[in-house]
Design a protein around this motif. Structure first.
Motif, PDB file in Angstrom:
ATOM      1  N   UNK A   8       0.794  -1.217   0.000  1.00 48.90           N
ATOM      2  CA  UNK A   8       0.000   0.000   0.000  1.00 48.90           C
ATOM      3  C   UNK A   8       0.832   1.276   0.000  1.00 48.90           C
ATOM      4  N   UNK A   9       2.135   1.161  -0.244  1.00 46.10           N
ATOM      5  CA  UNK A   9       3.042   2.315  -0.236  1.00 46.10           C
ATOM      6  C   UNK A   9       3.232   2.801  -1.683  1.00 46.10           C
ATOM      7  N   UNK A  10       2.178   3.455  -2.218  1.00 45.35           N
ATOM      8  CA  UNK A  10       2.147   3.832  -3.636  1.00 45.35           C
ATOM      9  C   UNK A  10       3.256   4.812  -4.006  1.00 45.35           C
ATOM     10  N   UNK A  11       3.453   5.847  -3.191  1.00 47.92           N
ATOM     11  CA  UNK A  11       4.475   6.846  -3.501  1.00 47.92           C
ATOM     12  C   UNK A  11       5.859   6.219  -3.582  1.00 47.92           C
ATOM     13  N   UNK A  12       6.133   5.339  -2.635  1.00 48.97           N
ATOM     14  CA  UNK A  12       7.424   4.664  -2.593  1.00 48.97           C
ATOM     15  C   UNK A  12       7.594   3.768  -3.826  1.00 48.97           C
ATOM     16  N   UNK A  13       6.484   3.122  -4.225  1.00 53.68           N
ATOM     17  CA  UNK A  13       6.518   2.246  -5.403  1.00 53.68           C
ATOM     18  C   UNK A  13       6.815   3.059  -6.657  1.00 53.68           C
ATOM     19  N   UNK A  14       6.091   4.180  -6.835  1.00 50.57           N
ATOM     20  CA  UNK A  14       6.286   4.996  -8.025  1.00 50.57           C
ATOM     21  C   UNK A  14       7.705   5.560  -8.104  1.00 50.57           C
ATOM     22  N   UNK A  15       8.251   5.957  -6.934  1.00 47.31           N
ATOM     23  CA  UNK A  15       9.620   6.466  -6.889  1.00 47.31           C
ATOM     24  C   UNK A  15      10.602   5.383  -7.328  1.00 47.31           C
ATOM     25  N   UNK A  16      10.334   4.153  -6.905  1.00 44.68           N
ATOM     26  CA  UNK A  16      11.198   3.028  -7.269  1.00 44.68           C
ATOM     27  C   UNK A  16      11.106   2.744  -8.770  1.00 44.68           C
ATOM     28  N   UNK A  17       9.882   2.787  -9.300  1.00 44.58           N
ATOM     29  CA  UNK A  17       9.697   2.565 -10.738  1.00 44.58           C
ATOM     30  C   UNK A  17      10.414   3.643 -11.554  1.00 44.58           C
ATOM     31  N   UNK A  18      10.273   4.895 -11.124  1.00 44.69           N
ATOM     32  CA  UNK A  18      10.936   5.995 -11.828  1.00 44.69           C
ATOM     33  C   UNK A  18      12.454   5.815 -11.799  1.00 44.69           C
ATOM     34  N   UNK A  19      12.954   5.297 -10.688  1.00 41.86           N
ATOM     35  CA  UNK A  19      14.393   5.069 -10.555  1.00 41.86           C
ATOM     36  C   UNK A  19      14.883   4.023 -11.561  1.00 41.86           C
ATOM     37  N   UNK A  20      14.053   2.973 -11.765  1.00 44.26           N
ATOM     38  CA  UNK A  20      14.402   1.935 -12.744  1.00 44.26           C
ATOM     39  C   UNK A  20      14.499   2.545 -14.139  1.00 44.26           C
ATOM     40  N   UNK A  21      13.493   3.361 -14.492  1.00 48.09           N
ATOM     41  CA  UNK A  21      13.482   3.980 -15.823  1.00 48.09           C
ATOM     42  C   UNK A  21      14.691   4.903 -16.019  1.00 48.09           C
ATOM     43  N   UNK A  22      15.032   5.647 -14.965  1.00 46.11           N
ATOM     44  CA  UNK A  22      16.163   6.586 -15.070  1.00 46.11           C
ATOM     45  C   UNK A  22      17.491   5.861 -15.274  1.00 46.11           C
ATOM     46  N   UNK A  23      17.584   4.618 -14.809  1.00 47.15           N
ATOM     47  CA  UNK A  23      18.840   3.864 -14.931  1.00 47.15           C
ATOM     48  C   UNK A  23      18.907   3.036 -16.220  1.00 47.15           C
ATOM     49  N   UNK A  24      17.803   3.038 -16.983  1.00 45.78           N
ATOM     50  CA  UNK A  24      17.771   2.227 -18.203  1.00 45.78           C
ATOM     51  C   UNK A  24      18.744   2.787 -19.237  1.00 45.78           C
ATOM     52  N   UNK A  25      19.633   1.972 -19.772  1.00 48.22           N
ATOM     53  CA  UNK A  25      20.614   2.445 -20.771  1.00 48.22           C
ATOM     54  C   UNK A  25      19.979   2.551 -22.162  1.00 48.22           C
ATOM     55  N   UNK A  26      20.668   3.188 -23.077  1.00 49.38           N
ATOM     56  CA  UNK A  26      20.196   3.356 -24.457  1.00 49.38           C
ATOM     57  C   UNK A  26      20.448   2.088 -25.262  1.00 49.38           C
ATOM     58  N   UNK A  27      19.837   0.993 -24.808  1.00 46.44           N
ATOM     59  CA  UNK A  27      19.971  -0.302 -25.468  1.00 46.44           C
ATOM     60  C   UNK A  27      18.560  -0.823 -25.730  1.00 46.44           C
ATOM     61  N   UNK A  28      18.213  -1.029 -27.005  1.00 42.81           N
ATOM     62  CA  UNK A  28      16.832  -1.381 -27.379  1.00 42.81           C
ATOM     63  C   UNK A  28      16.337  -2.631 -26.658  1.00 42.81           C
ATOM     64  N   UNK A  29      17.200  -3.646 -26.578  1.00 44.97           N
ATOM     65  CA  UNK A  29      16.787  -4.900 -25.932  1.00 44.97           C
ATOM     66  C   UNK A  29      16.457  -4.674 -24.464  1.00 44.97           C
ATOM     67  N   UNK A  30      17.304  -3.897 -23.770  1.00 47.60           N
ATOM     68  CA  UNK A  30      17.091  -3.648 -22.330  1.00 47.60           C
ATOM     69  C   UNK A  30      15.818  -2.832 -22.111  1.00 47.60           C
ATOM     70  N   UNK A  31      15.601  -1.840 -22.947  1.00 44.60           N
ATOM     71  CA  UNK A  31      14.385  -1.010 -22.832  1.00 44.60           C
ATOM     72  C   UNK A  31      13.147  -1.896 -22.962  1.00 44.60           C
TER      73      UNK A  31
END
Length: 581
Positions: free
Chosen positions: A83-106
């Protein structure tokens, strides 16, 4: 290894049965035995979440994140479970920010979000991927599917239009995607607005014009659709194929005025163009349908016949003018009481060179109908038999067999007719199969209650009179049946035939009265669904009563789900309601 496989099967069995405590112990053992290998991670982790062992789940996921940031998706899902939605969204955003410019990984990260049904972050991952790859056209198909699933129509529309801009091969898929996603007129207005802007910037792109014409067609803005198709035809210096196909759609939709404009455009092309003669015939067909479906006027019918004669004089009687010959013969036989001229035209058509076999079969069917009209049943039966034999297993052959059975019905040979009809109940044509079943049941039910079949013979005579357009005598015959045979079971059949007779006479209120009588008093009848559908069409197209048309289409859909008419009724009902165009 064999033991591990047995343990995995056992754990899966416990998990499937909801015995998470038992499955957890096994999955934990398997996971630890491989030193945290991914093989059993998903099962172990999901079981921990099921048992709400969040601390233990967070502990193992944090270990995984140290080696691979994409496990942040699973950690975010854990926070959502808590039930910790804000914490979840922050974690998801962190994953996206760390995604490299690699089509397969995206794609892998987006699929992870998709796997936990988090479509919003899957979309964000792909959009961020476009930025990373510096490619605004990357992941288009994936985004279209996600937008459609989320019913995000505006971004879906932009993606579809952008794809169509460069890929003509996607046009058919684009139309299918849009028609499945859109639910209102406003949706189509958004698409039109985008297309107009695109056309202004890039007027040479024919894909935009093609799609815009299709949009106008969906909204029944036929004139505007025609403008776009003519512009497209001129730009491509084409032969007019798209305009001609559109004109035939207009005729089917009874948009005769616009259809005639389309045909006239084609007639302004050189006379040797491939659609010139077809367009001349198309204009006559528009006129034909309109004249026949309005209160009959002999002068109008003669004028139409004269137009056909002029066409035949100009282009001759040949395999290209077969349709004109058939239409003229139909006018002569059924509306101008000139069966001899009709027979002459059709017999001439049979002897023309290079006529396709299917056209010859159609001509024979037409000729057989006129022989029936002219009280020559044996000649009609011979032609029906020839078509049936030549096209055995084909819809044309089955139609001939049905007409032959109907001829036997007219002649009072009910047992023979029923035997043929029972074979046709398995016809590949649903319409023929349905008609054969209805007539077979009518014969069976009424012979069971009246073995002499006298009432049924009168009914068959009335049906033949209706076929001959002898409406007044047909109605008089139908009214006489109940008086002469008060115990007959034909009451519902008589109501249906009377309604059809009044309908052909354009006496729509009387037709409506008989349809309503049948529906109210004979809901069990084989004609009940036919009556509902025909009544609703009558109200929609001729009585300008969309309210009752909707009621009767809906009643048909709900009360007779197995009816042949359900698909068309549902389409018309939604169109009247305005939710599907």
């Amino acid at each position: 290894m064999a033991q591990s496989e047995n343990d995995a099967e056992l754990a899966k069995h416990f998990y499937t049965n909801g015995e998470y405590g038992k499955s957890l112990a096994i999955y934990q053992k398997l996971y630890n035995s491989l030193n945290g290998n991914d093989l059993y991670f998903s099962e172990y982790y999901t079981t921990l979440l099921k048992l709400k062992k969040y601390d233990e789940a967070e502990k193992i996921i944090n270990k995984k994140i140290k080696n691979n940031f994409k496990y942040g998706v699973d950690l975010g899902q854990l926070y959502l479970e808590k039930g910790e939605t804000d914490k979840a969204n922050k974690t998801f955003e962190n994953v996206i920010s760390k995604t490299p410019a690699v089509e397969f990984t995206i794609t892998d990260i987006a699929n992870s979000f998709y796997g936990i049904a988090n479509f919003e972050f899957a979309i964000k991952t792909f959009l961020n991927g476009r930025r990373l790859l510096k490619d605004d056209n990357a992941f288009t198909y994936e985004l279209i599917n996600l937008y459609r699933y989320k019913k995000l129509k505006e971004p879906l529309t932009y993606e579809v239009v952008n794809l169509v801009e460069n890929e003509a091969s996607f046009l058919a898929n684009a139309k299918n995607t849009i028609s499945r996603a859109y639910e209102s007129t406003e949706d189509y207005e958004t698409l039109k607005s985008i297309l107009f802007k695109k056309i202004q910037k890039n007027p040479q792109n024919i894909n935009f014009i093609n799609l815009l014409a299709w949009v106008f067609l969906q909204q029944k803005q036929y004139d505007l659709a025609l403008v776009q198709l003519i512009a497209l035809d001129r730009r491509l210096n084409d032969t007019g194929g798209s305009v001609y196909n559109f004109a035939t759609i207009l005729v089917e939709n009874k948009a005769f005025e616009t259809a005639e404009k389309a045909f006239n455009y084609l007639l302004n092309k050189p006379k040797n163009s491939p659609y010139y003669i077809a367009s001349r015939i198309g204009i006559l067909k528009c006129k034909n349908i309109q004249i026949i479906n309005t209160p009959l006027n002999n002068e109008n019918i003669k004028s139409l016949g004269s137009d056909y004669e002029k066409l035949l004089d100009e282009y001759g009687k040949n395999n290209q003018t077969i349709f004109a010959l058939r239409d003229l013969a139909n006018l002569e036989a059924f509306y101008l009481d000139n069966e001899e001229r009709a027979i002459e035209l059709l017999e001439l058509s049979l002897n023309l060179p290079n006529v396709k076999l299917s056209d010859l079969a159609e001509i024979k069917l037409d000729l057989a109908h006129i022989y029936t009209l002219n009280n020559q049943p044996w000649d009609a039966a011979l032609l029906y038999g020839q078509v049936e034999k030549s096209f055995e297993g084909d819809v044309l052959g089955q139609e001939a067999k049905f007409k032959n059975a109907k001829l036997s019905f007219y002649n009072g040979d009910f047992n023979w007719a029923k035997a043929q009809l029972d074979v046709l109940k398995a016809s590949t044509s649903q319409l023929i199969a349905n008609d054969a079943l209805d007539l077979s049941l009518l014969i069976q039910d009424n012979l069971n209650s009246d073995s002499s079949g006298q009432a049924l013979k009168m009914y068959a005579k009335a049906d033949l009179l209706l076929f001959k357009n002898q409406y007044d005598i047909a109605l008089l015959t139908l009214d006489s049946i109940g008086k002469l045979y008060p115990q007959t079971d034909l009451a519902d059949d008589i109501l249906m035939l009377k309604a059809q007779t009044y309908n052909k006479q354009k006496q729509y209120e009387l037709a409506k009265e008989n349809f309503l009588n049948l529906i109210a008093n004979y809901s069990y009848s084989i004609w009940a669904d036919d009556a509902l559908f025909n009544l609703a069409v009558l109200e929609e197209e001729f009585l300008n009563d969309s309210t009752n048309a909707k009621i009767h289409f809906e009643k048909l859909i709900n009360d007779y789900p197995g009816s042949l008419y359900v698909i068309e009724a549902r389409k018309r009902f939604r169109n009247l309601r305005g939710d599907v165009l």
